[in-house]
Scaffold this motif. Structure first.
Motif, PDB file in Angstrom:
ATOM      1  N   HIS A  51       0.815  -1.208   0.000  1.00  0.00           N
ATOM      2  CA  HIS A  51       0.000   0.000   0.000  1.00  0.00           C
ATOM      3  C   HIS A  51       0.852   1.263   0.000  1.00  0.00           C
ATOM      4  N   LEU A  52       2.028   1.166   0.656  1.00  0.00           N
ATOM      5  CA  LEU A  52       2.948   2.298   0.723  1.00  0.00           C
ATOM      6  C   LEU A  52       4.370   1.773   0.641  1.00  0.00           C
ATOM      7  N   MET A  53       5.175   2.384  -0.235  1.00  0.00           N
ATOM      8  CA  MET A  53       6.604   2.085  -0.279  1.00  0.00           C
ATOM      9  C   MET A  53       7.342   3.328   0.197  1.00  0.00           C
ATOM     10  N   ILE A  54       8.189   3.146   1.191  1.00  0.00           N
ATOM     11  CA  ILE A  54       9.067   4.204   1.672  1.00  0.00           C
ATOM     12  C   ILE A  54      10.465   3.838   1.204  1.00  0.00           C
ATOM     13  N   SER A  55      11.069   4.706   0.397  1.00  0.00           N
ATOM     14  CA  SER A  55      12.364   4.365  -0.186  1.00  0.00           C
ATOM     15  C   SER A  55      13.350   5.512  -0.076  1.00  0.00           C
ATOM     16  N   ASP A  56      14.587   5.140   0.225  1.00  0.00           N
ATOM     17  CA  ASP A  56      15.680   6.089   0.145  1.00  0.00           C
ATOM     18  C   ASP A  56      15.837   6.484  -1.318  1.00  0.00           C
ATOM     19  N   VAL A  57      16.303   7.693  -1.574  1.00  0.00           N
ATOM     20  CA  VAL A  57      16.511   8.122  -2.956  1.00  0.00           C
ATOM     21  C   VAL A  57      17.846   7.617  -3.474  1.00  0.00           C
ATOM     22  N   LEU A  58      18.918   7.808  -2.707  1.00  0.00           N
ATOM     23  CA  LEU A  58      20.249   7.434  -3.177  1.00  0.00           C
ATOM     24  C   LEU A  58      20.625   6.035  -2.707  1.00  0.00           C
ATOM     25  N   MET A  59      20.665   5.109  -3.677  1.00  0.00           N
ATOM     26  CA  MET A  59      21.081   3.729  -3.410  1.00  0.00           C
ATOM     27  C   MET A  59      21.958   3.287  -4.576  1.00  0.00           C
ATOM     28  N   PRO A  60      22.899   2.371  -4.328  1.00  0.00           N
ATOM     29  CA  PRO A  60      23.845   2.007  -5.384  1.00  0.00           C
ATOM     30  C   PRO A  60      23.229   1.246  -6.571  1.00  0.00           C
ATOM     31  N   GLU A  61      22.290   0.391  -6.338  1.00  0.00           N
ATOM     32  CA  GLU A  61      21.763  -0.466  -7.406  1.00  0.00           C
ATOM     33  C   GLU A  61      20.829   0.285  -8.360  1.00  0.00           C
ATOM     34  N   MET A  62      19.975   1.120  -7.799  1.00  0.00           N
ATOM     35  CA  MET A  62      18.997   1.894  -8.565  1.00  0.00           C
ATOM     36  C   MET A  62      18.514   2.991  -7.631  1.00  0.00           C
ATOM     37  N   ASP A  63      18.376   4.216  -8.129  1.00  0.00           N
ATOM     38  CA  ASP A  63      17.922   5.248  -7.200  1.00  0.00           C
ATOM     39  C   ASP A  63      16.423   5.118  -6.936  1.00  0.00           C
ATOM     40  N   GLY A  64      15.997   5.738  -5.848  1.00  0.00           N
ATOM     41  CA  GLY A  64      14.607   5.635  -5.415  1.00  0.00           C
ATOM     42  C   GLY A  64      13.608   6.192  -6.414  1.00  0.00           C
ATOM     43  N   ASN A  65      14.025   7.200  -7.193  1.00  0.00           N
ATOM     44  CA  ASN A  65      13.142   7.747  -8.219  1.00  0.00           C
ATOM     45  C   ASN A  65      12.808   6.700  -9.271  1.00  0.00           C
ATOM     46  N   LYS A  66      13.822   6.014  -9.753  1.00  0.00           N
ATOM     47  CA  LYS A  66      13.626   4.972 -10.769  1.00  0.00           C
ATOM     48  C   LYS A  66      12.811   3.819 -10.181  1.00  0.00           C
ATOM     49  N   LEU A  67      13.120   3.453  -8.950  1.00  0.00           N
ATOM     50  CA  LEU A  67      12.360   2.398  -8.280  1.00  0.00           C
ATOM     51  C   LEU A  67      10.890   2.797  -8.168  1.00  0.00           C
ATOM     52  N   ALA A  68      10.622   4.040  -7.773  1.00  0.00           N
ATOM     53  CA  ALA A  68       9.236   4.507  -7.653  1.00  0.00           C
ATOM     54  C   ALA A  68       8.514   4.414  -8.993  1.00  0.00           C
ATOM     55  N   GLU A  69       9.172   4.827 -10.069  1.00  0.00           N
ATOM     56  CA  GLU A  69       8.563   4.736 -11.396  1.00  0.00           C
ATOM     57  C   GLU A  69       8.193   3.295 -11.733  1.00  0.00           C
ATOM     58  N   ARG A  70       9.110   2.379 -11.455  1.00  0.00           N
ATOM     59  CA  ARG A  70       8.853   0.964 -11.773  1.00  0.00           C
ATOM     60  C   ARG A  70       7.742   0.381 -10.919  1.00  0.00           C
ATOM     61  N   VAL A  71       7.735   0.711  -9.626  1.00  0.00           N
ATOM     62  CA  VAL A  71       6.687   0.207  -8.735  1.00  0.00           C
ATOM     63  C   VAL A  71       5.329   0.759  -9.145  1.00  0.00           C
ATOM     64  N   LEU A  72       5.272   2.042  -9.488  1.00  0.00           N
ATOM     65  CA  LEU A  72       3.998   2.648  -9.876  1.00  0.00           C
ATOM     66  C   LEU A  72       3.474   2.082 -11.199  1.00  0.00           C
ATOM     67  N   LYS A  73       4.366   1.661 -12.083  1.00  0.00           N
ATOM     68  CA  LYS A  73       3.929   0.984 -13.312  1.00  0.00           C
ATOM     69  C   LYS A  73       3.379  -0.394 -12.991  1.00  0.00           C
ATOM     70  N   LEU A  74       4.042  -1.079 -12.068  1.00  0.00           N
ATOM     71  CA  LEU A  74       3.633  -2.423 -11.663  1.00  0.00           C
ATOM     72  C   LEU A  74       2.347  -2.391 -10.840  1.00  0.00           C
ATOM     73  N   LYS A  75       2.263  -1.450  -9.909  1.00  0.00           N
ATOM     74  CA  LYS A  75       1.122  -1.333  -8.994  1.00  0.00           C
ATOM     75  C   LYS A  75       0.746   0.136  -8.840  1.00  0.00           C
ATOM     76  N   PRO A  76      -0.061   0.662  -9.774  1.00  0.00           N
ATOM     77  CA  PRO A  76      -0.378   2.091  -9.756  1.00  0.00           C
ATOM     78  C   PRO A  76      -1.092   2.572  -8.494  1.00  0.00           C
ATOM     79  N   GLU A  77      -1.713   1.670  -7.758  1.00  0.00           N
ATOM     80  CA  GLU A  77      -2.426   2.063  -6.540  1.00  0.00           C
ATOM     81  C   GLU A  77      -1.502   2.283  -5.347  1.00  0.00           C
ATOM     82  N   THR A  78      -0.236   1.886  -5.464  1.00  0.00           N
ATOM     83  CA  THR A  78       0.730   2.042  -4.378  1.00  0.00           C
ATOM     84  C   THR A  78       1.068   3.513  -4.183  1.00  0.00           C
ATOM     85  N   ARG A  79       1.208   3.894  -2.939  1.00  0.00           N
ATOM     86  CA  ARG A  79       1.661   5.246  -2.620  1.00  0.00           C
ATOM     87  C   ARG A  79       3.146   5.170  -2.299  1.00  0.00           C
ATOM     88  N   VAL A  80       3.868   6.268  -2.535  1.00  0.00           N
ATOM     89  CA  VAL A  80       5.323   6.272  -2.394  1.00  0.00           C
ATOM     90  C   VAL A  80       5.762   7.462  -1.556  1.00  0.00           C
TER      91      VAL A  80
END
Length: 121
Positions: A51-80
């Protein structure tokens, strides 16, 4: 009010931050899932309702912005909720579902954001 617990996924490459965030949120009646890497967060989102993803922005594998975009495509109802101690804020499209919180923050501010993003709590 629903009796179903909301699920919060916390994503951070720092294990101490993961545990601290879990400790702050657990008393507020949410299920907590932890991911030390964005790839793990994506796998969790495929397998569980989030229902909610809380993510750091700066991470080595993928930044939180890119992760948020991917999660929202996968599950548009998720809040970030993106968090960062740096000036690099969210680059995701502006939406009521995506918010930003600058570190450090008081636990009360995190709980207020939780309630704003999951008003059904």
């Amino acid at each position: 009010m629903s009796t179903d617990k909301r699920t919060v996924l916390i994503v951070d490459d720092d294990p101490q931050i993961l545990r601290l965030m879990e400790k702050m949120l657990r008393p507020h009646g949410v299920n907590i899932l932890l991911a030390p890497r964005p790839s793990e967060a994506l796998r969790i989102c495929e397998l569980h309702p989030v229902h909610l993803m809380i993510s750091d922005v700066l991470m080595p594998e993928m930044d939180g912005n890119k992760l948020a975009e991917r999660v929202l495509k996968l599950k548009p109802e998720t809040r970030v909720l993106l968090i960062s101690g740096h000036d690099k804020g969210p680059h995701t499209p502006k939406s009521a579902r995506v918010r930003f919180l600058r570190k450090p923050f008081f636990p009360s501010v995190l709980i207020q954001m939780l309630r704003e993003l999951l008003p059904e709590l």
